[in-house]
Each structure stands twice: as C-alpha cells, then as structure tokens.
Write an enzyme that holds these catalytic residues in place. Sequence first.
Site, mmCIF file in Angstrom:
data_model
loop_
_atom_site.group_PDB
_atom_site.id
_atom_site.type_symbol
_atom_site.label_atom_id
_atom_site.label_comp_id
_atom_site.label_asym_id
_atom_site.label_seq_id
_atom_site.Cartn_x
_atom_site.Cartn_y
_atom_site.Cartn_z
ATOM 1 C CG ASP A 88 -42.045 56.400 4.819
ATOM 2 O OD1 ASP A 88 -42.885 55.835 4.099
ATOM 3 O OD2 ASP A 88 -40.976 55.881 5.178
ATOM 4 N NE ARG A 89 -48.398 62.907 9.807
ATOM 5 C CZ ARG A 89 -49.624 62.926 10.321
ATOM 6 N NH1 ARG A 89 -50.238 61.801 10.591
ATOM 7 N NH2 ARG A 89 -50.236 64.066 10.559
#
Length: 243
Positions: free
Chosen positions: A62-63
């Site tokens: 995830d970012r």
Amino acid sequence: MKKPFNVIYEDNHLLVVNKVAGVLVQGDKTGDKTLTDYCKDYIANKYLKPGAVFLHPVHRLDRPVSGIVVFARTSKALERMTALFRKRDVHKVYWAVVKSRPKEEYGKLTHWLIKNENSNQATAYEREVDGAKKSELTFKRLGKLNDHWLVEVRPLTGRPHQIRVQLAAMGCPIRGDVKYGFSKPNPDASINLHAFHLVFVHPVKKEKLYLRAALPEEPFWEQFLEFENQKTGDKHLGVTFSG
C-alpha cells in the site's frame, strides 16, 4: 523529496527494493509517478537501455507502507515469482507499531475480508460471508517503547489491506492509519507498517534468498531497532519469530 527507493538485491532476473512510504507501487487515478516508473528509470540509466524496460512488480505494498517490493526483470522470472506468491512459498515478515497493547503475546487472526473499491477500504468479518476472502496472519508482540507496541506480523495470505484491517479488528489499529481507526495521521501521511523480511527461493538460480529492508530513516522508527535481535541470515527465520 526522499529518494523513493533503495536497492536491496539485483541480478538479471530480479530487482528488489526498499520502498519509502508515500510512493505508489503501480499507477492509480492520481497519476502520480510510481515505484515501477522510478525503478524502470534506474534500470534504463544504469544499463544504458534504449527503449522500453521490462520490469513488473510481482506483489504490492500500500502507498503509506514502507519496505520490500520485488520486481521481475524477465517474463520467466515474472511467471515463476507470481507462482511462488500464489502458492504462498514466500515467507513475509512485517513490523507494525500500534498504540493499544495486543492482549496476547502471540496468536493467529482469521477473518473474511471484503474490499470496497469505491472507498478503497476493506472490512473484516469474524465468519464467512458472501464474496469475502479468507485472510490469515500470525502476530507476536515484541515490546513496548514510548507508549507504543511493536508487533511482528506474518501474513499467511496476501489480501489488500489485510494487515491493516486485521490488526484494527483486533483493536490495535496501526499508528497513523486513520482509514482503519487510528486517532490521528502521521505528519508525513505514512503508517507505521514496514515490510521487513522476505525469504524465497530464487526463481532461476534456485538458491534461497534472505532479504531485509532497513527500517525507514526516521527517528520514531529507528528507536525500535533495539528489538531486532535476529540477523537476516538466520536459518530459523522460517519457523520462529524474531528475538
């Protein structure tokens, strides 16, 4: 801006990097430059490759998460690495920092997750529901520092937002993860979840790789280094928890 990644391992087949929090692995509607783009630039410049560079991530982070990301540099490596991840022949270790003390020192969490693509958020259910995917992880409470707990997590499945939503379901949302119930964001919009170790057999050379991504160079994270008693090459990584 911080350098988006550091190289951990590189050969003709694979490029493994330590991603900083905040960088997308693959493109989304923001149109922001991705880790894949940065790494393609790196390969093109280092090897003076004209034209398109073949480079594909074999899994995602995830970012707001930092840590290990594996890219395949050939179609053969991509096919084989994808199979390794699918068959769960890749051993993953994450570190997460939470505010609430996990009740048990270690345990296993099993939930059924449904991801809402519109809100980009997953929901965890205690029992099977229609359209949900079974998600499992094991965790170990490593210790406490400055009012926060360090938890080592080993996902047994690879679902979107899995660690974030499962720890939150246990009452221990990850520091900075307001999407899953933490009280306030981190100043840099990261969350304190780091993909720390990855162990797998090289798809072509067939040797076992023990890869480690250093913790983010950031004072809050660095204080937790005292918990890292275990060296990367520990042959017991497959069976024991750190420490």
